[in-house]
Design a protein around this motif. Sequence first.
Motif, mmCIF file in Angstrom:
data_model
loop_
_atom_site.group_PDB
_atom_site.id
_atom_site.type_symbol
_atom_site.label_atom_id
_atom_site.label_comp_id
_atom_site.label_asym_id
_atom_site.label_seq_id
_atom_site.Cartn_x
_atom_site.Cartn_y
_atom_site.Cartn_z
ATOM 1 N N TYR A 37 0.843 -1.191 0.000
ATOM 2 C CA TYR A 37 0.000 0.000 0.000
ATOM 3 C C TYR A 37 0.881 1.243 0.000
ATOM 4 N N HIS A 38 0.422 2.262 -0.713
ATOM 5 C CA HIS A 38 1.178 3.508 -0.794
ATOM 6 C C HIS A 38 0.502 4.584 0.051
ATOM 7 N N LEU A 39 1.325 5.416 0.639
ATOM 8 C CA LEU A 39 0.856 6.492 1.504
ATOM 9 C C LEU A 39 0.345 7.661 0.660
ATOM 10 N N ASP A 40 -0.867 8.096 0.908
ATOM 11 C CA ASP A 40 -1.475 9.222 0.192
ATOM 12 C C ASP A 40 -1.996 10.209 1.232
ATOM 13 N N MET A 41 -1.284 11.321 1.410
ATOM 14 C CA MET A 41 -1.641 12.278 2.447
ATOM 15 C C MET A 41 -2.404 13.491 1.918
ATOM 16 N N LEU A 42 -2.502 13.657 0.619
ATOM 17 C CA LEU A 42 -3.163 14.839 0.067
ATOM 18 C C LEU A 42 -4.641 14.952 0.456
ATOM 19 N N PRO A 43 -5.414 13.862 0.464
ATOM 20 C CA PRO A 43 -6.818 14.013 0.878
ATOM 21 C C PRO A 43 -6.988 14.520 2.305
ATOM 22 N N ALA A 44 -6.056 14.197 3.185
ATOM 23 C CA ALA A 44 -6.151 14.666 4.571
ATOM 24 C C ALA A 44 -6.036 16.181 4.654
ATOM 25 N N LEU A 45 -5.328 16.795 3.709
ATOM 26 C CA LEU A 45 -5.209 18.258 3.686
ATOM 27 C C LEU A 45 -6.568 18.919 3.483
ATOM 28 N N VAL A 46 -7.343 18.380 2.569
ATOM 29 C CA VAL A 46 -8.659 18.962 2.278
ATOM 30 C C VAL A 46 -9.578 18.802 3.483
ATOM 31 N N ALA A 47 -9.586 17.620 4.074
ATOM 32 C CA ALA A 47 -10.434 17.385 5.242
ATOM 33 C C ALA A 47 -10.028 18.292 6.404
ATOM 34 N N ALA A 48 -8.732 18.434 6.633
ATOM 35 C CA ALA A 48 -8.262 19.268 7.742
ATOM 36 C C ALA A 48 -8.617 20.732 7.520
#
Length: 169
Positions: A37-48
Amino acid sequence: MQRERLSIPKIVLYILVALTVYVLQTTLFGAWSIRGYHLDMLPALVAAAALLDGPMEGVIIGVVVGLFYDLGFIGIDGLYPLYFMLFGLAAGAMSRLALSGSYVSVLIMTALEMVVLGLVRYFAYLLPQAGASFALVLQQIVGGTLLSCVFCFVVYLPMRKISRIFADR
């Protein structure tokens, strides 16, 4: 109804955080794989951004993150900015109604965002183009979502600090 003020310096700092996460994700973390699995942190930016500051910040950061996705990932051009913009708007509205800007709320919205994004990718791109197996795609969606939720604090803490700095002004 009172109109919200949009803080340009705060938005610029959010965009710089998004750019930093994007560069790290495409260079350093792009080569890493944890159990496939690859780490994808960009969606967390929008939610935060949406949960900490509201719909306008969610929309702006959603468009920026969507543009970063269009720059670096394969898919339908224009789908990512639209998706993240709508998600930022919806998450910002949810922050006004039910969810606060707490870490648990960001985790919940990030997980929801990533699952829906994975399903949109599957039905809009993978199924018509490659005929990918739904079970394998679902496994990747769930694994990637769990991995991103484990490391969501990396995005949440700087976003919360920026939000609190500008909340005092």
